[in-house]
Every structure is written in C-alpha cells, then in structure tokens.
Design an enzyme around this catalytic site. Sequence first.
Site, PDB file in Angstrom:
ATOM      1  N   LYS A 295       0.826  -1.212   0.000  1.00  0.00           N
ATOM      2  CA  LYS A 295       0.000   0.000   0.000  1.00  0.00           C
ATOM      3  C   LYS A 295       0.859   1.260   0.000  1.00  0.00           C
ATOM      4  O   LYS A 295       0.432   2.294  -0.528  1.00  0.00           O
ATOM      5  CB  LYS A 295      -0.983   0.004   1.166  1.00  0.00           C
ATOM      6  CG  LYS A 295      -0.383   0.130   2.546  1.00  0.00           C
ATOM      7  CD  LYS A 295      -1.475   0.351   3.580  1.00  0.00           C
ATOM      8  CE  LYS A 295      -0.868   0.580   4.954  1.00  0.00           C
ATOM      9  NZ  LYS A 295      -1.847   1.084   5.921  1.00  0.00           N
ATOM     10  N   SER A 296       2.075   1.215   0.563  1.00  0.00           N
ATOM     11  CA  SER A 296       2.962   2.370   0.499  1.00  0.00           C
ATOM     12  C   SER A 296       3.297   2.721  -0.946  1.00  0.00           C
ATOM     13  O   SER A 296       3.273   3.892  -1.350  1.00  0.00           O
ATOM     14  CB  SER A 296       4.256   2.099   1.273  1.00  0.00           C
ATOM     15  OG  SER A 296       4.018   1.987   2.655  1.00  0.00           O
TER      16      SER A 296
ATOM     17  N   GLY B 207      -2.645   7.778   7.478  1.00  0.00           N
ATOM     18  CA  GLY B 207      -1.696   8.831   7.759  1.00  0.00           C
ATOM     19  C   GLY B 207      -0.821   9.149   6.556  1.00  0.00           C
ATOM     20  O   GLY B 207      -0.436  10.308   6.339  1.00  0.00           O
TER      21      GLY B 207
ATOM     22  N   ARG C 264      -3.085  11.307  15.557  1.00  0.00           N
ATOM     23  CA  ARG C 264      -1.717  11.123  15.084  1.00  0.00           C
ATOM     24  C   ARG C 264      -1.005  12.458  14.894  1.00  0.00           C
ATOM     25  O   ARG C 264      -1.588  13.424  14.404  1.00  0.00           O
ATOM     26  CB  ARG C 264      -1.712  10.301  13.795  1.00  0.00           C
ATOM     27  CG  ARG C 264      -2.320   8.928  14.051  1.00  0.00           C
ATOM     28  CD  ARG C 264      -2.238   8.006  12.895  1.00  0.00           C
ATOM     29  NE  ARG C 264      -0.878   7.673  12.518  1.00  0.00           N
ATOM     30  CZ  ARG C 264      -0.597   6.843  11.508  1.00  0.00           C
ATOM     31  NH1 ARG C 264      -1.581   6.283  10.822  1.00  0.00           N
ATOM     32  NH2 ARG C 264       0.644   6.584  11.212  1.00  0.00           N
TER      33      ARG C 264
ATOM     34  N   SER D 177      11.613   9.265   8.703  1.00  0.00           N
ATOM     35  CA  SER D 177      10.204   9.138   8.337  1.00  0.00           C
ATOM     36  C   SER D 177      10.037   9.332   6.842  1.00  0.00           C
ATOM     37  O   SER D 177      10.293  10.417   6.312  1.00  0.00           O
ATOM     38  CB  SER D 177       9.346  10.164   9.083  1.00  0.00           C
ATOM     39  OG  SER D 177       8.038  10.224   8.535  1.00  0.00           O
TER      40      SER D 177
ATOM     41  N   GLN E 215       7.244   9.489   5.367  1.00  0.00           N
ATOM     42  CA  GLN E 215       6.120  10.389   5.144  1.00  0.00           C
ATOM     43  C   GLN E 215       6.570  11.846   5.204  1.00  0.00           C
ATOM     44  O   GLN E 215       6.138  12.677   4.397  1.00  0.00           O
ATOM     45  CB  GLN E 215       5.020  10.106   6.154  1.00  0.00           C
ATOM     46  CG  GLN E 215       4.392   8.731   5.970  1.00  0.00           C
ATOM     47  CD  GLN E 215       3.368   8.401   7.040  1.00  0.00           C
ATOM     48  OE1 GLN E 215       3.090   9.195   7.923  1.00  0.00           O
ATOM     49  NE2 GLN E 215       2.805   7.206   6.960  1.00  0.00           N
TER      50      GLN E 215
ATOM     51  N   ASP F  22       6.737  -1.236  10.792  1.00  0.00           N
ATOM     52  CA  ASP F  22       5.372  -1.753  10.735  1.00  0.00           C
ATOM     53  C   ASP F  22       5.278  -3.224  11.138  1.00  0.00           C
ATOM     54  O   ASP F  22       4.200  -3.713  11.475  1.00  0.00           O
ATOM     55  CB  ASP F  22       4.790  -1.585   9.332  1.00  0.00           C
ATOM     56  CG  ASP F  22       4.452  -0.143   9.015  1.00  0.00           C
ATOM     57  OD1 ASP F  22       4.207   0.633   9.959  1.00  0.00           O
ATOM     58  OD2 ASP F  22       4.435   0.217   7.825  1.00  0.00           O
TER      59      ASP F  22
ATOM     60  N   ARG G  32       0.997   0.724  19.701  1.00  0.00           N
ATOM     61  CA  ARG G  32       1.282  -0.671  19.356  1.00  0.00           C
ATOM     62  C   ARG G  32       2.223  -1.353  20.339  1.00  0.00           C
ATOM     63  O   ARG G  32       2.141  -2.583  20.518  1.00  0.00           O
ATOM     64  CB  ARG G  32       1.848  -0.755  17.935  1.00  0.00           C
ATOM     65  CG  ARG G  32       0.807  -0.496  16.866  1.00  0.00           C
ATOM     66  CD  ARG G  32       1.371  -0.558  15.470  1.00  0.00           C
ATOM     67  NE  ARG G  32       0.311  -0.360  14.480  1.00  0.00           N
ATOM     68  CZ  ARG G  32       0.523  -0.055  13.207  1.00  0.00           C
ATOM     69  NH1 ARG G  32       1.765   0.078  12.755  1.00  0.00           N
ATOM     70  NH2 ARG G  32      -0.499   0.119  12.382  1.00  0.00           N
TER      71      ARG G  32
ATOM     72  N   ARG H 194      -2.825  -3.961  12.210  1.00  0.00           N
ATOM     73  CA  ARG H 194      -1.678  -4.815  12.518  1.00  0.00           C
ATOM     74  C   ARG H 194      -1.851  -5.525  13.861  1.00  0.00           C
ATOM     75  O   ARG H 194      -1.356  -6.641  14.039  1.00  0.00           O
ATOM     76  CB  ARG H 194      -0.390  -3.998  12.475  1.00  0.00           C
ATOM     77  CG  ARG H 194      -0.180  -3.376  11.093  1.00  0.00           C
ATOM     78  CD  ARG H 194       1.231  -2.951  10.832  1.00  0.00           C
ATOM     79  NE  ARG H 194       1.291  -2.118   9.631  1.00  0.00           N
ATOM     80  CZ  ARG H 194       1.296  -2.583   8.382  1.00  0.00           C
ATOM     81  NH1 ARG H 194       1.252  -3.887   8.172  1.00  0.00           N
ATOM     82  NH2 ARG H 194       1.344  -1.764   7.347  1.00  0.00           N
TER      83      ARG H 194
END
Length: 460
Positions: free
Chosen positions: A29-30, A106, A134, A187, A189, A339, A370, A413
Amino acid sequence: MASTGSETKRWRVRASGPLRGQVRVPGDKSIGHRALLFGALAEGTSTVRGLSGGLDNAATAEAMRQMGARIAFSGEPATGVTAKIDGVGLDGLKMPSGVIDCGNSGTTMRMLAGVLVAQKFGTRLIGDASLTRRPMRRIVDPLRARGGHIAGVKGPKEGEHYPPLSVAPLLPDEKLTGIEYQSPIASAQVKSALLLSGLWADGPTAVAEPTLSRDHTERMMLALGVPLQTMGPMVVLDPEEWDRRWDGFEWDVPGDISGAAFIMAAGLLVPGSEIVIDNVGTNPTRTGILDALRAMRAPIFITPRGDAAGMEPIAQVVVRHAPYSPTRLGGELVTRMIDEVPIFAAICARAGGASEIRDAEELRVKESDRLSITASMLRDAGVDCVELRDGMTIHGATDTLRATRVTSHGDHRIAMTAAVLGLASEGETIVEDVGCVDTSFPGFAELLRSLGADIVEETA
C-alpha cells in the site's frame, strides 16, 4: 476496492494442522499510494496493476479524483486491483468541492499536505478517530518553513498539531522556497511531503534523516525523470532546468512485505508448515524483517524475481516451521521494519530465549499504541513480556500459548498479529473489531484459510 461496511466483525481462531500452499499477498500500500498520486500528476494515462484494494489506497485515489484526476478500478483484491488513471499534470489540480477525507491513512494525509501547500487553492484534510490522534507537527513545521500555509488543531501534547489539517492557498505572488531540512526522525512520510512540495518550489529541496527511511518516493521520482540526487540518508531535488512534467506510465505493484510478514510468522509458528509467497517487494529499506529473521536463524529462503513499479525489486519467499533463536532488535533495523514490530514480537514469543526490541517508540503514535497493546496481548497469551519506553523484552518459550480475547483498537496490525498468535495457541482466540484489516489486507482471513488455517469471520 474494499468497502467500509457498517457491521462490526470478529474472528474466531483455533490451532490447526500445518499451513501449506503458495500464495500472493496484496500489493504494497505504500507503493500503491505513491503510484496513484504520481499517476494523477502525470500528463496522459497511467495503468497501475496489483493494488491491494484496501481502504487506505482508496482514500488516496478519491482525494486525487476530488482534485480532477479520473481514476477507474477493476479486478478484485484476491487477484490484484488495476487502476486506470487519467492525470492532470502538475499544473492541473483543481480545488475540491469539499473537505478531503483521508480515512485511516496517515500516509494519505501527510503526502497530500505536501502537494496541497503548493497550490493556489485551499482545503481541509480530515480523517477518522484514529487518524485525528496522530501527530502532524513533523510535516507542518517544515512545510511552513518553506512558505506553506498549513495548521492543525491542538491536542494532548503541548505544541503538537493534530488533524484536521487546514491548508490555505498561496497568494498569487507567492511560491514555495527551497529548503534544507534535517529531520529529527527517520520518516518516509515527512521526506515524501517535502519532496512532493518541492515539485512546485522555487529552489532545491534537501532532506536529511538520522537513518534512511523507505525510499519508494525517490525510486518513483527517478523512474519518472525527476532530478533527484541521493546520498545515503540525504536526498536532494533540484528543479533547475527541469521541464516539470512526466508522461503516463504502466507499473506493477509488488506484494506488501509488511503483509507477507504475517504469513511468514504463521509459517514459523505453526508446526509442520511450509508456505511459498510470490511477488514480495524486497526494497532494501523495507527488508528489516528478513534480516531480523536471518539473525534468528529462522528457516526463510529468498529467490529474487526481478523488478516492479519502476525500480522496486521483488522476490519469492519460502518459510518453514523449525526452531529459531532469540535476538536483539534496534537502531536502523527497526526503521526498516517499523510496521512489522508487532508480528515480530509474536515470533519472538516462541524463540526459546530472551529477545529485546528497542528504538521503536514511534509505534506509540501509530493507529494505536502498538507497543503497549502488543506487550499486553503477549502477556495475556502466557508470554513473559516486559514493556519498555521504546520497546519490550520477550522471554520466549516453546510451550503452547494461551488463547485470548483481543480487541484490535481499530488497528489492522494488532488484529492480524492476534490472529496469527491464535493459530499457535491452545483454545479459541477471539479477535474483536477486525474490519480495520480492510485498510491494508482485504481477504486476510480467506488467505489463511486457503493455507489450512481454522479462522472464522462473523458479525459481532
């Protein structure tokens, strides 16, 4: 693409016989997010095959539709979803008629922020309850520093920005400036938001990280002819003498290694299992899970199978059940498998010794905390696990695990980790609120059943 639905679903999971078979996991998906976005910004028509069909990628597609791109989907998640994208070019985005809903994603919100701050129109980026918790200051500060007009709302942490994000238009005589930014965290992102904004900037964009985060954006930009230079954990985009355009393309999205990690874990945890996973993306910035399993001497075998999605390596992965050793995980290896830490912790639960996970504090601000939830889940299953500020210690044992009842907290997850643990536990494991898995791995339960797993999905 996957549907949100309105019913709450749960899984009932029991230990079964060996898991055996040859499967493919949904597209990464990234990579899917980025392929959809770059297709929407292309001049001409692009075809992207092998998308996951998950809700996160659907959120990115819908956002680009709202700004003028035409995107049509065909196919099913089990065999791969194909998107046909009629792009609008870098200068063709239009103001959406309303807010842009990023759902649970996100990645969608942070990357779109980089695109939107460069536009002459404004909008708001909203998300679900999980996404609104977030942190967004990590992108707001550097995007403001280069001239973008963006702000979030106040939240529990002083000085932090949280969604919704409001983006005001650039004035007619304004342009984003060049920037040299030293990111305090690794990161992808943050890096992607700055590189994307740099496509419209009047000057170079340079981003340095403590360690190299996943580099899908850089690989795709290079494949499209964007003038990038990469120097270890630093990347520079210099728009000088660039014509600021690219044509449509045809790309295949590799299987998601994060999704494959759950299938690998099931093969390692369930006695007698042997599973073959085809078309797995093996980008070196994402293969920390493979390196960690090799360090544990886990029986995992990798056969390269070429490239996909421009410059992304793929491979066939074979995993077999056999004893493996405990290990210590930290530093840049955690960055390359952030992840996969929850499911890696589940693998450590059967390692037959003390394992330690450190430098993973970023997991406290994902869809859920998490670290805390994973540690609690392992303790409930009978594992000696101690939660740390930035990780946990796990004293693995070969004894049978205890079945538990787990609530996903809306985190895909966590739900999948609980299900895999249930396959190696005595009794019936109940996993509540599993609809969130559709964000990244639609058909997860069906795929496990195709391998022989005893997992039943029902309406709660």
